[in-house]
Each structure stands twice: as structure tokens, then as C-alpha cells.
Design an enzyme around this catalytic site. Structure first.
Site: not given
Ligand code: ADP
Length: 398
Positions: A7, A91, A180, A208-209, A241, A286, A334, A385
Site C-alpha cells: 500500500n 492497493r 475504502h 468505516h471511521l 477533510r 484519542r 470504529g 484490507e
Molecule cells: P487511516 O487508516 O484512515 O489513517 P485509521 O483507521 O488508522 O486511519 O484511524 C485513525 C483514527 O483512529 C485516529 O483518529 C485515532 O485517534 C483513532 N484511534 C486509534 N486507536 C484508537 C483508540 N484506542 N481509541 C480511540 N480512537 C482511536
């Protein structure tokens, strides 16, 4: 067969080596700051120590050379020779209308992917660089492209068309594509498995958050709508975004702040979303969760607005599918965000959603978080993924 999953971003490259028979990850890692001072590779063989090495990486070819070296060296390697890697799955973010499925990468395919570049200028060029770098180092290994947009190609016309002059679709293929897709596909299938139901019999909404965030509606095994659009900017409020806004805001800001279109796009992509809405407190959930619990008004505002937007999409997709059997939460927030899941599910009484508060406290686990008598099931499912890309790759090369 061992499948290397790549990726590739503009300055980073994530990789996993997956055994397609056991579907286990054998080794994984990431190269960061490629082409920038202080580049480093993190490498972890399954069950072994994680190693972080700072080493110059002038370009992606050098990064992939280091990845292959780490996978094969005597000390930390997991295979003896490169020929033990049967295929590489890449990817690719945008496949436009051309790629509704994964495809073996040929020169012809590469040319067509390049034509999709203008639809995803932040992502596709980097994916192509990764493919070319890999081809140069493993010229005889088959490569497969797995597209983020492919899963959404089943959307009906009424879901993918915008209310714009039709000629723009005709001339430029301006429409909703969605992203996604690999995650939405993996999670919706996994939800059916976990519920012991047939995928083709379910109406599923996947949230997907992550930093990038999107919702999709999957009816009888096919995607029927999704919240991202021509680009990943549409839909939910994301880390940085903006998601859905009134398009006239762009003109308004241009006049008020004396900004040109590139500057405004930069604001919408990089300074908006949770970062902007929280008055630059953070884009990281977080921090926002901690702020919310501590009563910080910037954190509370952004959390509430984020969740409300998700709730509106769930409502829209329940309407589009004439019902919903299961709602899934996945990706960083999520999978790990009890607060976000709680705030969202609080709105969903009309769907018969009852949250199991204790189960909802779990983070990073595959777990049903609704009560047994909840009419709509709610599940937290860690996305995978890489595994989905390995599966698609194996199917095409075996
Ligand atoms: P991407 O792949 O789109 O960069 P991710 O799926 O890794 O994003 O998600 C990142 C988000 O998940 C961040 O906002 C991070 O704070 C949140 N996150 C990761 N671990 C935790 C946790 N233990 N508690 C709350 N939020 C979390």
C-alpha cells in the site's frame, strides 16, 4: 502461496507478507519519510521483535529493495529467496469506471490506471510509483491491482449521479465512485459470517471511521450507495477533510479570505474536518475523546457534529435499502471508539438498536455490541484490507 501486499503512499509504503493458505500475516511493516530526511523502515516478523531502522531511502524503489531485503535476510527474514513470494497485490485508490474488479497488472492496465490519475491526484500517482518500483525489482513476479473504488461499481445510476449537467458525466465521467471499497467489502462479508447469515440475504451499513471516513450501504451482497464521491472529500466529517458542505461556501471563502482554488482545496482537505471544527485542538480521536470526557467545548462540538453526520447517513441508507439488518463499525475509530459508537447508536432507537454497554467498551475486537433482542445488530469488526488484497491477488494468479 506467499503474497506481498503493498500500500504505497506519496512518502510511505506499508507492506504485509501473507500466506494465502492459512491467511496469516508472516511479516509486516512500513517505510516512512521516503525521499525525505530521516527515512525509516519498521519491520516485524510475525511473533518476532519489531525493528525500527533509520536509513536513507531516496525513492520508492529503494524502499521496496529494503523491504525485500528485510523479508529475505538471514537474521530477520521469513523467506529464503524472493521466488518464495508468489505474487504482489497492490492497493490502487482510483479505478474509475474501468475497473469493477481486481486485475493482473500488464502494461496496458498500467496505462489505463495512469488515465485515472486526474481523478485521484493525491493517491494514484503514488500507487503507480509503488507498482513500477516493484516491477523493476521483481520483474517475473505477477502483480495484481486491487482498487478502492471497485466494490462500489455496483451502485445504481441514481446513487452515483450528481445533479450537474449530464455533459460533465459524458465528457469527464464526473460521478460518485466511493473509496475504502476493500474495507467495506471485507467488513460486510465478515458481518454475515459472524451472524451466521448468508451475505446475499442481508442489508448492511458499514461505517468505516478512520482518518478518512465513509459509510456504505450493502444490499444482498452488492454495494448500493456510499458517502465518498468523485474524490474522498465528500460525505462524513473526517480527520482533516470537511466532508459534505454547501459548494457555494467555496466562492464565499475565496472572496472573504482572498484565496485561490488550490488554497481553498488545501483548507478543505487538510485544515477542516475534526481538526478545523475543534478549533485546531486535534484531528486524533484519542485527544478528542479525552477532551470530550474532560468537558472541553471544542472536543464536544466536534464529536457531536461528527456523530450526527454518521447518523444522517445511516438513516439515508436504511431508507435507500428499505431497512437494515446490521450496522458495522470499523477502522481506527470504529474499532476503538466506544464513545463514538455510543453517541451514534443513541440516535438509532427507531431502528430497534439496543447497545450492550459492556460489550461496547471493548476496543479492537470483533464483537457484537448490540443486545440479543436488538432488532438491528451492531458489530465492531477490525478491518483487514491487506487480507482482502491478498485474497483477490491469489484468486487471480493461482
Ligand atoms: P487511516 O487508516 O484512515 O489513517 P485509521 O483507521 O488508522 O486511519 O484511524 C485513525 C483514527 O483512529 C485516529 O483518529 C485515532 O485517534 C483513532 N484511534 C486509534 N486507536 C484508537 C483508540 N484506542 N481509541 C480511540 N480512537 C482511536
Amino acid at each position: 502461496m506467499n503474497i506481498l501486499v503493498i500500500n504505497c503512499g506519496s512518502s510511505s509504503l506499508k507492506f504485509q507478507l501473507i500466506d494465502s493458505d492459512t491467511e496469516q500475516c508472516i511479516a509486516k511493516g512500513i517505510c516512512e519519510r521516503i525521499g525525505i530526511d530521516g527515512s525509516m523502515i519498521t519491520y516485524a516478523p510475525s511473533g518476532g521483535e519489531k525493528e525500527k531502522t533509520t536509513t536513507p531511502m531516496s525513492d520508492h524503489k529503494e524502499a521496496i529493495r529494503l523491504v525485500l531485503e528485510a523479508l529475505t535476510n538471514d537474521k530477520t527474514g521469513v523467506v529464503k529467496h524472493l521466488d518464495e513470494i508468489g505474487a504482489v497485490g497492490h492497493r490502487v485508490v482510483h479505478g474509475a469506471e474501468t475497473f469493477a474488479d481486481s486485475v493482473i497488472i500488464s502494461d496496458e492496465v498500467l496505462k489505463t490506471v495512469e488515465e485515472c490519475n486526474e481523478l485521484a491526484p493525491l493517491h494514484n500517482p503514488a500507487n503507480l510509483i509503488g507498482i513500477n518500483a516493484c516491477k523493476a525489482l521483481m520483474p517475473d513476479t505477477p502483480m495484481v491491482g486491487v482498487f478502492d473504488t471497485a466494490f462500489h461499481q455496483t451502485m445504481p445510476e441514481e446513487a452515483y449521479m450528481y445533479g450537474l449537467p449530464y455533459e460533465y458525466y459524458d465528457k469527464y465521467r464526473i460521478r460518485r465512485y466511493g473509496f475504502h471499497g476493500t474495507s467495506h467489502s471485507y467488513v460486510s462479508r465478515r458481518a454475515a459470517d459472524l451472524l451466521g447469515k448468508k451475505y446475499e440475504d442481508l442489508k448492511t451499513i458499514v461505517c468505516h471511521l478512520g482518518n478518512g471516513a465513509s459509510v456504505s450501504a450493502v444490499k444482498n451482497g452488492e454495494c448500493v450507495d456510499t458517502s465518498m464521491g468523485l474524490t474522498p472529500l465528500e460525505g462524513l466529517i473526517m480527520g482533516t477533510r470537511c466532508g459534505d458542505i454547501d459548494p457555494a461556501i467555496i466562492e464565499f471563502i475565496a472572496h472573504k479570505e482572498n484565496k485561490n482554488i488550490d488554497e481553498i482545496m488545501n483548507v478543505l482537505n487538510k485544515q477542516s474536518g475534526m481538526l478545523g471544527l475543534s478549533n485546531y485542538l486535534s484531528s486524533d480521536f484519542r485527544d478528542l475523546e479525552a477532551g470530550y470526557n474532560a468537558g472541553d467545548e471544542n472536543a464536544i462540538r466536534s464529536m457531536k457534529t461528527f456523530c450526527y453526520r454518521v447518523v444522517k447517513y445511516i438513516g439515508a441508507y436504511a431508507a435507500a435499502m428499505n431497512g437494515v439488518d446490521v450496522i458495522c463499525f470499523t477502522a481506527g475509530i470504529g474499532e476503538n471508539g466506544p464513545l463514538v459508537r455510543h453517541l451514534i447508536c443513541n440516535y438509532l432507537g427507531y431502528l430497534g438498536v439496543k447497545l450492550d454497554d459492556e460489550a461496547n467498551q471493548k476496543r479492537g475486537e470483533e464483537i457484537i455490541i448490540s443486545t440479543p433482542d436488538s432488532i438491528t445488530s451492531v458489530i465492531s469488526i477490525p478491518t483487514n484490507e491487506e487480507l482482502m488484497i491478498a485474497r483477490e491477488t491469489y484468486e487471480l494468479v493461482r
